[in-house]
Design an enzyme around this catalytic site. Structure first.
Site, PDB file in Angstrom:
ATOM      1  N   GLY A   1     -68.385 -94.752 -13.789  1.00 42.08           N
ATOM      2  CA  GLY A   1     -67.363 -95.580 -14.409  1.00 42.08           C
ATOM      3  C   GLY A   1     -67.389 -96.937 -13.759  1.00 42.08           C
ATOM      4  O   GLY A   1     -68.367 -97.294 -13.096  1.00 42.08           O
TER       5      GLY A   1
ATOM      6  N   LYS B   1     -67.148 -87.414  -6.251  1.00 39.55           N
ATOM      7  CA  LYS B   1     -66.747 -88.641  -6.917  1.00 39.55           C
ATOM      8  C   LYS B   1     -66.665 -89.712  -5.844  1.00 39.55           C
ATOM      9  O   LYS B   1     -65.908 -89.594  -4.884  1.00 39.55           O
ATOM     10  CB  LYS B   1     -65.392 -88.425  -7.575  1.00 39.55           C
ATOM     11  CG  LYS B   1     -64.835 -89.618  -8.299  1.00 39.55           C
ATOM     12  CD  LYS B   1     -63.703 -89.139  -9.185  1.00 39.55           C
ATOM     13  CE  LYS B   1     -62.716 -90.234  -9.485  1.00 39.55           C
ATOM     14  NZ  LYS B   1     -61.589 -89.731 -10.277  1.00 39.55           N
TER      15      LYS B   1
ATOM     16  N   ILE C   1     -74.222 -87.778 -12.180  1.00 38.20           N
ATOM     17  CA  ILE C   1     -73.791 -87.108 -13.414  1.00 38.20           C
ATOM     18  C   ILE C   1     -72.669 -87.848 -14.136  1.00 38.20           C
ATOM     19  O   ILE C   1     -72.166 -87.381 -15.151  1.00 38.20           O
ATOM     20  CB  ILE C   1     -73.359 -85.646 -13.145  1.00 38.20           C
ATOM     21  CG1 ILE C   1     -72.335 -85.565 -12.010  1.00 38.20           C
ATOM     22  CG2 ILE C   1     -74.556 -84.761 -12.839  1.00 38.20           C
ATOM     23  CD1 ILE C   1     -71.740 -84.188 -11.829  1.00 38.20           C
ATOM     24  N   GLY C   2     -72.293 -88.978 -13.637  1.00 40.89           N
ATOM     25  CA  GLY C   2     -71.273 -89.740 -14.343  1.00 40.89           C
ATOM     26  C   GLY C   2     -71.031 -91.055 -13.634  1.00 40.89           C
ATOM     27  O   GLY C   2     -71.292 -91.171 -12.437  1.00 40.89           O
TER      28      GLY C   2
ATOM     29  N   VAL D   1     -70.109 -90.394 -10.110  1.00 39.60           N
ATOM     30  CA  VAL D   1     -69.986 -88.975  -9.809  1.00 39.60           C
ATOM     31  C   VAL D   1     -71.376 -88.396  -9.612  1.00 39.60           C
ATOM     32  O   VAL D   1     -72.277 -88.638 -10.407  1.00 39.60           O
ATOM     33  CB  VAL D   1     -69.245 -88.217 -10.936  1.00 39.60           C
ATOM     34  CG1 VAL D   1     -69.084 -86.749 -10.556  1.00 39.60           C
ATOM     35  CG2 VAL D   1     -67.908 -88.852 -11.219  1.00 39.60           C
TER      36      VAL D   1
ATOM     37  N   ASP E   1     -53.523 -88.647 -18.741  1.00 42.52           N
ATOM     38  CA  ASP E   1     -54.840 -88.973 -19.282  1.00 42.52           C
ATOM     39  C   ASP E   1     -55.525 -87.729 -19.837  1.00 42.52           C
ATOM     40  O   ASP E   1     -56.665 -87.453 -19.530  1.00 42.52           O
ATOM     41  CB  ASP E   1     -55.695 -89.627 -18.187  1.00 42.52           C
ATOM     42  CG  ASP E   1     -56.802 -90.502 -18.780  1.00 42.52           C
ATOM     43  OD1 ASP E   1     -56.760 -90.749 -20.000  1.00 42.52           O
ATOM     44  OD2 ASP E   1     -57.701 -90.906 -18.034  1.00 42.52           O
TER      45      ASP E   1
ATOM     46  N   SER F   1     -65.634 -98.258 -11.232  1.00 41.91           N
ATOM     47  CA  SER F   1     -65.623 -98.368  -9.788  1.00 41.91           C
ATOM     48  C   SER F   1     -65.938 -97.036  -9.129  1.00 41.91           C
ATOM     49  O   SER F   1     -65.680 -96.840  -7.962  1.00 41.91           O
ATOM     50  CB  SER F   1     -64.259 -98.861  -9.312  1.00 41.91           C
ATOM     51  OG  SER F   1     -63.289 -97.912  -9.667  1.00 41.91           O
ATOM     52  N   ALA F   2     -66.454 -96.103  -9.896  1.00 40.40           N
ATOM     53  CA  ALA F   2     -66.772 -94.805  -9.319  1.00 40.40           C
ATOM     54  C   ALA F   2     -68.050 -94.236  -9.918  1.00 40.40           C
ATOM     55  O   ALA F   2     -68.415 -94.529 -11.051  1.00 40.40           O
ATOM     56  CB  ALA F   2     -65.633 -93.825  -9.560  1.00 40.40           C
TER      57      ALA F   2
END
Lengths: 526, 337
Positions: free
Chosen positions: A31, A52, A28-29, A36, A146, A33-34
């Site tokens: 980035g 995550k 579902i997501g 989700v 953030d 280096s990650a």
């Protein structure tokens, strides 16, 4: 009616700490280096969770950040903060198991169904909950650093939670490498509170001294600014300035006067809407957050009492008006993936892509918005950037980013971004002298840090030399000594170059000052 | 008129005393009896702890006053308040636990007449360290006790006690606890213990060389857990490259078994581990008094090592690394059986 609070903690469900207890359903997501995932936890009635998965081998030079994030997540407890059930390592990845937020992030919701923004009533519900979270967080001595719609999540009941503490910081977290002893107990002369942000040991290279010495209110107010930008993002469907070409003059113009009424003129130029559709209370609330002077921005607690949040609706309002008819997080993520290409910015649950590399940051998530580079221009927040409190400095660094990246690679060996600062101040106009002064201080601080590290290196070289020399034969000593001498002279030259740059800067500053003095001296008489 | 009814502001000493009384009350009450009165007292206790915190740290609109901090600290350590607080932390709610942790942390750095009296207190109450260290075995307490522990070992005398206690061996397990946040906290404490007080560490390492490095190698450097290996090899480099540990370093790089382990780490697929391993490996090569069995390993694996090093590149340019690498390769190439 309730048992003692202590027992609440003990009674919490313990989530299993092995990957085999979870079944991954969908991505579902993602980035840098990650990733989700949506998953279910099999032993706990197959309850849905979000996992995550952070690649620990990539880019993180120090695991301290990861440790801090994990600790922050385990010790925070607030209904509007997304906490971690648990975290554990799976080979080279860290799995952080969190509650699954079925609605996904507001960034994803907006970009899918509300491209021209949400209604004020919905915005009020979302922002109020976000403020509750912020108020708690600040009370705990934490900065989020953030805040953006991509980090505000909604669950299926319309409950709003603030997420992603990847770059958050705590004023209580002491750093061993700094003699922080005194900063807690003794009072420094020019600050009005001791709640200073002393977390300074990690990467101090580009941290401005005024950030280190800023008092509590100052540093927390950076989150309030971002909160204000987030309000605009929710209202318009995108952050301000996202349509503008990177233009320095525009930039300076707008940042000088950053009021709600300006938005239609400059910031959302060419797009329909107009500020008429928003109430005075809303505009007033946002304007107060976006005050250039951090001291004049209200605290989260004070903002909660703003009239805009009076008669605010509840979570069921969001269910009815925002979540209703919305495709699932998984579906939306897939759509984004298809339209934007697999590796672009579809991180709605927000992958942890705040890496150190400016190059990466530039392409992926320069700032809080997940927008293209035009969008970042206003955003005062640099992921990982510890001096985001200081907008002047950050901004100047920002619009010189292109150059900075270039130069940065050249000095990569010394591991600093000193040239970003140098470059930025090279470009500063006379009408922004205060910025130069700050930048100069930042540069000086950077230089002295660099000098320190060079000296340290020199010491190490000398030490190695004596060590090898002490045990070795004659000609070996001579040989390695020769090398060391070369090394030392190289280091000296590097140091010299930095000193020259510094001198140039200082000269430049003097010039500007003279200029300023003469112009101010002239103006009253003429 | 309001001012008339305002209670007299309590002094820091009053607050410490009241906190202590409440702590004694809860220390004696065996189990939480859930009575209304207990709950009221608990609220009062949490409030007091928060007040202590705001005196020590200041608040958004007030700077801490060093005089008040000193009074508080003095009264706090005059009696056994710290012990009571540590014992009662499991009975507090999460927010009060965090406040208490911050209070204890801050007290370690509070000077009273330019003396750190916390250190004197702990010197006489070292058994408290046993309680704090055992906290790593309790999921709910670990992060609170761990944070306090790290503050306490800022005092050299306390660090010395912990280093020489039987608990030291437990850290090898705590570092690998399944809960990442707890394991990472234990690792941070371990690192602090092994690097902060140079002379104490050097003394500890030379006295306990045998078991320490045997455990370090087998439990940490050869752990099946990626993060453990990575942290361990980094810390090993930090320890060995420290000037004060040069004797230990010389001993470490003279062992064939150690060289074997480092060579394996150098061959790992993880870049981060490889780089850290290289910084230790180079010491073996740079050693000018290599024992014969070390030389024979180098000679036997010469071509393989040189190939590995030749292909070993790091992502960003690093002149220091390149220079080190060239020197190591030169060393190895020059070795003859």
């Amino acid at each position: 009616m309730k048992t003692s609070m202590a027992s609440n903690i003990v009674e919490r469900v313990q989530y299993p700490l092995d990957s085999s207890s979870y079944k991954i359903i969908d991505e579902i997501g993602a980035g840098n280096s990650a990733v989700v995932y949506k998953a279910i936890c099999i032993p706990i009635n197959s309850i849905p969770v979000a996992i995550k998965s952070i690649d620990l081998d990539r880019s993180r030079p120090d695991l301290d950040d990861v440790r801090r994030e994990a600790k922050t997540l385990s010790l925070l407890s607030h209904p509007n903060i997304l906490k971690a059930h648990c975290s554990f390592t799976v080979d080279r990845r860290l799995w952080v198991v969190m509650p699954f937020m079925a609605g996904g992030s507001l960034q994803s919701i907006i970009s899918h169904s509300f491209q021209n923004g949400l209604t004020e009533q919905s915005i009020a519900v979302i922002l109020k909950d976000t403020l509750n979270a912020l108020s708690y967080l600040h009370g705990q001595g934490h900065l989020h650093r953030d805040i953006k719609s991509g980090n505000i999540l909604v669950d299926s009941n319309g409950l709003v939670k603030l997420a992603d503490f990847g770059v958050s910081a705590s004023i209580y977290e002491s750093n061993n490498s700094v003699g922080a002893c005194s900063s807690y107990s003794s009072s420094s002369s020019n600050s009005s509170s001791s709640l200073m942000f002393t977390d300074f040991a990690g990467t101090p290279y580009w941290m401005a001294p005024e950030v280190i010495h800023s008092h509590n209110g100052y540093s927390f107010k950076a989150d309030i600014w971002s909160f204000g930008i987030t309000a605009l993002e929710l209202a318009h469907g995108r952050p301000p300035l996202s349509h503008l070409p990177p233009s320095k003059s525009m930039m300076l113009n707008i940042t000088k006067r950053f009021r709600f009424s300006d938005f239609d003129k400059y910031i959302y130029k060419g797009h329909s809407g107009g500020s008429n559709k928003f109430s005075k209370a809303f505009k007033d609330m946002v304007a107060s957050c976006l005050n250039q002077d951090p001291a004049k921005r209200p605290s989260a607690e004070k903002l909660l009492k703003h009239s805009f949040f009076k008669n605010c609706k509840g979570p069921e309002f969001l269910v009815k008006n925002v979540l209703n008819g919305l495709p699932s997080v998984e579906k939306r993520y897939k759509e984004i993936k298809v339209t934007m290409g697999a590796d672009s910015n579809g991180n709605d649950d927000d992958g942890d892509d705040d890496e150190n590399s400016v190059v990466n940051v530039k392409q992926r998530r320069i700032s809080g918005w997940n927008f293209n580079e035009d969008g970042l221009k206003l955003e005062p927040v640099f992921p990982k950037d510890p001096c985001r409190e200081d907008h002047d400095v950050v901004k100047q660094v920002r619009f010189e980013e292109e150059n900075a990246i270039q130069v940065e690679e050249d000095v990569a060996s010394s591991g600093t971004v000193i040239d970003a600062n140098l470059n930025a101040s090279d470009e500063v106009d006379i009408d922004d002298v205060s910025g130069v002064v700050k930048n100069r201080e930042a540069t000086l601080a950077t230089l002295s840090v660099l000098k320190g590290s060079l000296e340290q290196e020199l010491g190490q070289v000398k030490f190695l030399m004596s060590l090898i020399g002490g045990n070795g034969e004659e000609n070996h000593v001579a040989e390695s000594e020769e090398k060391t001498v070369k090394e030392i002279s190289k280091l000296r030259m590097e140091l010299e170059t930095e000193r020259k740059k510094n001198l140039q800067l200082e000269l430049q500053l003097e010039n500007i000052k003279l200029h300023l003095i003469s112009s101010t001296a002239n103006s009253p008489t003429s | 008129m309001k001012g008339l009814f305002k209670p007299k502001p309590r002094t820091p000493i009053d607050i410490v005393r009241q906190t202590r009384d409440l702590l004694i009350f809860f220390d004696r009450s065996t189990e939480t009896r859930d009575s209304k009165r207990d709950e009221k007292q608990m609220v009062e206790l949490c409030k007091n702890i928060r007040e202590l915190k705001s005196i020590l740290y200041g608040s958004s609109d007030s700077e801490p006053v060093s005089e008040a901090c000193a009074q508080l600290t003095q009264e706090f350590f005059k009696e056994d308040t710290l012990r009571l607080l540590i014992k009662c932390i499991p009975k507090l709610n999460l927010e009060a636990r965090k406040d208490a942790t911050q209070v204890v942390a801050n007290l370690q750095r509070q000077p009273v007449q330019s003396k750190l009296i916390a250190s004197d207190y702990l010197e006489k109450n070292m058994d408290l360290m046993d309680v704090l260290i055992a906290g790593y075995e309790n999921t709910d307490m670990a992060l609170h006790y761990g944070a306090m522990l790290r503050e306490c070992i800022r005092h050299q005398i306390v660090a010395k006690y912990v280093l020489n206690s039987p608990h030291m061996k437990k850290f090898f397990d705590y570092i690998q606890l399944p809960n990442f946040d707890i394991a990472a906290d234990a690792a941070a404490t371990f690192k602090e213990l092994m690097t902060r007080h140079k002379s104490t560490v050097a003394e500890f390492l030379s006295k306990n060389y045998e078991w320490f490095f045997a455990d370090y190698n087998s439990k940490l450097l050869e752990s099946s857990n990626y993060i453990t290996r990575r942290l361990a090899v980094k810390l090993l480099g930090d320890m060995l490259l420290d000037r004060s540990n040069s004797g230990v370093m010389t001993r470490y790089v003279s062992s064939r078994e150690n060289l074997r382990i480092l060579m394996n780490l150098l061959r790992e697929s993880s870049k981060s581990i490889q780089i850290e391993a290289f910084h230790v490996f180079k010491l073996f090569a740079a050693n000018q008094n290599k024992p014969p069995d070390i030389i024979s390993i180098f000679v036997a694996n010469k071509s393989k090592m040189l190939r590995l090093l030749d292909e070993f590149k790091i992502d960003k340019e690093d002149a220091q690394f390149e220079a080190d690498k060239a020197q190591v390769m030169e060393e190895i190439a020059a070795l003859e059986a």
